[in-house]
Design a protein around this motif. Structure first.
Motif, mmCIF file in Angstrom:
data_model
loop_
_atom_site.group_PDB
_atom_site.id
_atom_site.type_symbol
_atom_site.label_atom_id
_atom_site.label_comp_id
_atom_site.label_asym_id
_atom_site.label_seq_id
_atom_site.Cartn_x
_atom_site.Cartn_y
_atom_site.Cartn_z
ATOM 1 N N LYS A 76 0.469 8.867 -6.450
ATOM 2 C CA LYS A 76 -0.058 9.370 -5.192
ATOM 3 C C LYS A 76 -0.509 8.225 -4.291
ATOM 4 O O LYS A 76 -0.781 7.117 -4.760
ATOM 5 C CB LYS A 76 -1.199 10.341 -5.447
ATOM 6 N N PRO A 77 -0.618 8.508 -2.990
ATOM 7 C CA PRO A 77 -1.111 7.489 -2.055
ATOM 8 C C PRO A 77 -2.537 7.065 -2.404
ATOM 9 O O PRO A 77 -3.341 7.872 -2.857
ATOM 10 C CB PRO A 77 -1.081 8.199 -0.699
ATOM 11 N N GLY A 78 -2.832 5.794 -2.151
ATOM 12 C CA GLY A 78 -4.174 5.274 -2.363
ATOM 13 C C GLY A 78 -5.026 5.337 -1.114
ATOM 14 O O GLY A 78 -6.218 5.040 -1.158
ATOM 15 N N LEU A 79 -4.412 5.727 0.004
ATOM 16 C CA LEU A 79 -5.109 5.767 1.289
ATOM 17 C C LEU A 79 -4.562 6.923 2.117
ATOM 18 O O LEU A 79 -3.348 7.136 2.160
ATOM 19 C CB LEU A 79 -4.889 4.446 2.036
ATOM 20 N N GLU A 80 -5.458 7.652 2.750
ATOM 21 C CA GLU A 80 -5.080 8.670 3.738
ATOM 22 C C GLU A 80 -5.660 8.231 5.067
ATOM 23 O O GLU A 80 -6.856 7.916 5.166
ATOM 24 C CB GLU A 80 -5.654 10.046 3.392
ATOM 25 N N ILE A 81 -4.802 8.197 6.104
ATOM 26 C CA ILE A 81 -5.261 7.813 7.439
ATOM 27 C C ILE A 81 -5.077 8.965 8.415
ATOM 28 O O ILE A 81 -4.319 9.888 8.159
ATOM 29 C CB ILE A 81 -4.571 6.525 7.941
ATOM 30 N N PHE A 82 -5.798 8.874 9.512
ATOM 31 C CA PHE A 82 -5.849 9.926 10.534
ATOM 32 C C PHE A 82 -6.275 11.254 9.916
ATOM 33 O O PHE A 82 -5.768 12.315 10.266
ATOM 34 C CB PHE A 82 -4.526 10.046 11.296
ATOM 35 N N THR A 83 -7.253 11.179 9.019
ATOM 36 C CA THR A 83 -7.739 12.400 8.369
ATOM 37 C C THR A 83 -8.394 13.352 9.368
ATOM 38 O O THR A 83 -8.520 14.542 9.086
ATOM 39 C CB THR A 83 -8.724 12.073 7.237
ATOM 40 N N LYS A 84 -8.761 12.838 10.537
ATOM 41 C CA LYS A 84 -9.316 13.716 11.575
ATOM 42 C C LYS A 84 -8.299 14.774 11.996
ATOM 43 O O LYS A 84 -8.669 15.818 12.520
ATOM 44 C CB LYS A 84 -9.767 12.904 12.790
ATOM 45 N N ALA A 125 0.852 -1.190 0.000
ATOM 46 C CA ALA A 125 0.000 0.000 0.000
ATOM 47 C C ALA A 125 0.886 1.238 0.000
ATOM 48 O O ALA A 125 2.050 1.191 0.391
ATOM 49 C CB ALA A 125 -0.914 0.009 1.219
ATOM 50 N N LYS A 126 0.280 2.343 -0.447
ATOM 51 C CA LYS A 126 0.915 3.667 -0.404
ATOM 52 C C LYS A 126 -0.014 4.547 0.420
ATOM 53 O O LYS A 126 -1.169 4.757 0.039
ATOM 54 C CB LYS A 126 1.106 4.218 -1.810
ATOM 55 N N VAL A 127 0.486 5.031 1.565
ATOM 56 C CA VAL A 127 -0.382 5.649 2.562
ATOM 57 C C VAL A 127 0.144 7.015 3.000
ATOM 58 O O VAL A 127 1.319 7.149 3.368
ATOM 59 C CB VAL A 127 -0.499 4.735 3.806
ATOM 60 N N ALA A 128 -0.727 8.003 2.992
ATOM 61 C CA ALA A 128 -0.435 9.303 3.595
ATOM 62 C C ALA A 128 -1.023 9.278 5.003
ATOM 63 O O ALA A 128 -2.199 8.972 5.176
ATOM 64 C CB ALA A 128 -1.055 10.435 2.789
ATOM 65 N N CYS A 129 -0.202 9.571 5.989
ATOM 66 C CA CYS A 129 -0.646 9.525 7.382
ATOM 67 C C CYS A 129 -0.598 10.921 7.993
ATOM 68 O O CYS A 129 0.435 11.594 7.962
ATOM 69 C CB CYS A 129 0.231 8.568 8.185
ATOM 70 N N HIS A 130 -1.732 11.337 8.566
ATOM 71 C CA HIS A 130 -1.857 12.647 9.205
ATOM 72 C C HIS A 130 -1.830 12.561 10.728
ATOM 73 O O HIS A 130 -2.209 13.518 11.405
ATOM 74 C CB HIS A 130 -3.167 13.318 8.778
ATOM 75 N N CYS A 131 -1.392 11.419 11.292
ATOM 76 C CA CYS A 131 -1.361 11.321 12.756
ATOM 77 C C CYS A 131 -0.385 12.366 13.306
ATOM 78 O O CYS A 131 0.516 12.831 12.605
ATOM 79 C CB CYS A 131 -0.996 9.909 13.218
ATOM 80 N N ILE A 132 -0.582 12.732 14.541
ATOM 81 C CA ILE A 132 0.254 13.773 15.151
ATOM 82 C C ILE A 132 1.735 13.381 15.150
ATOM 83 O O ILE A 132 2.580 14.203 14.779
ATOM 84 C CB ILE A 132 -0.251 14.130 16.570
ATOM 85 N N PRO A 133 2.112 12.141 15.525
ATOM 86 C CA PRO A 133 3.537 11.789 15.457
ATOM 87 C C PRO A 133 4.114 11.897 14.035
ATOM 88 O O PRO A 133 5.259 12.340 13.872
ATOM 89 C CB PRO A 133 3.583 10.355 15.981
ATOM 90 N N CYS A 134 3.366 11.525 13.003
ATOM 91 C CA CYS A 134 3.872 11.679 11.632
ATOM 92 C C CYS A 134 4.020 13.154 11.276
ATOM 93 O O CYS A 134 4.970 13.534 10.595
ATOM 94 C CB CYS A 134 2.966 10.975 10.622
ATOM 95 N N ARG A 135 3.087 13.971 11.723
ATOM 96 C CA ARG A 135 3.227 15.414 11.478
ATOM 97 C C ARG A 135 4.500 15.935 12.134
ATOM 98 O O ARG A 135 5.252 16.697 11.533
ATOM 99 C CB ARG A 135 2.009 16.170 12.003
ATOM 100 N N LYS A 136 4.739 15.511 13.354
ATOM 101 C CA LYS A 136 5.924 15.995 14.080
ATOM 102 C C LYS A 136 7.230 15.473 13.478
ATOM 103 O O LYS A 136 8.183 16.232 13.324
ATOM 104 C CB LYS A 136 5.833 15.628 15.556
#
Length: 139
Positions: free
Chosen positions: A110-118, A21-32
């Motif tokens: 591009k990623p096929g999945l975005e997680i932690f979109t909240k 998979a190709k994933v964009a992650c918006h979790c706080i640790p990934c942002r940091k």
């Protein structure tokens, strides 16, 4: 076979095959750790990923699931090369920015999945065509 490295070049790696998979992650640790709105990650089977040179250090935290998430980074520079998680046993979550092969980098798409979109900022649009998940995928 794709190759990559850390910022200082001490750690070099390669992997075989296509990512699961190709994933964009918006979790706080990934942002940091990425210093931006998200991280772009390749989900690769651990047996297809190999460190060729250099030494890694690790840092472990508890994920939202309560399970450990471990960051693998160069002992010389702060580049995170990949992440592993108890909730995703057998998968290396490889940071796309560490790829050295420009052809591979350009052809990933591009990623096929975005997680932690909240956690995605309101001014940051969803990736067109990517599946959207408010929380993670087992982290």
């Amino acid at each position: 076979m794709a190759k990559g490295s850390c910022a200082c070049g001490e750690v070099k790696f390669e992997y075989q095959g296509e990512p699961a998979a190709k994933v964009a992650c918006h979790c706080i640790p990934c942002r940091k750790t990425s210093g931006t709105t998200n991280s772009y990650n390749l989900m690769l089977p651990s047996d297809k990923y190999k460190i060729l040179s250099g030494s890694l250090r690790t840092w472990t935290r508890k994920g939202d699931s309560g399970k450990n998430v471990t960051y693998h980074y160069c002992q010389n520079c702060p580049t995170i090369l990949y992440v592993t998680g108890e909730a995703m046993n057998g998968i290396n979550i490889v940071k796309v920015g560490t790829l050295d092969d420009e052809d591979v980098f350009e052809n990933l798409g591009k990623p096929g999945l975005e997680i932690f979109t909240k956690n995605r900022p309101q001014w940051c649009d969803a990736i067109p065509g990517a599946q959207q998940k408010e929380s993670g995928s087992g982290s």
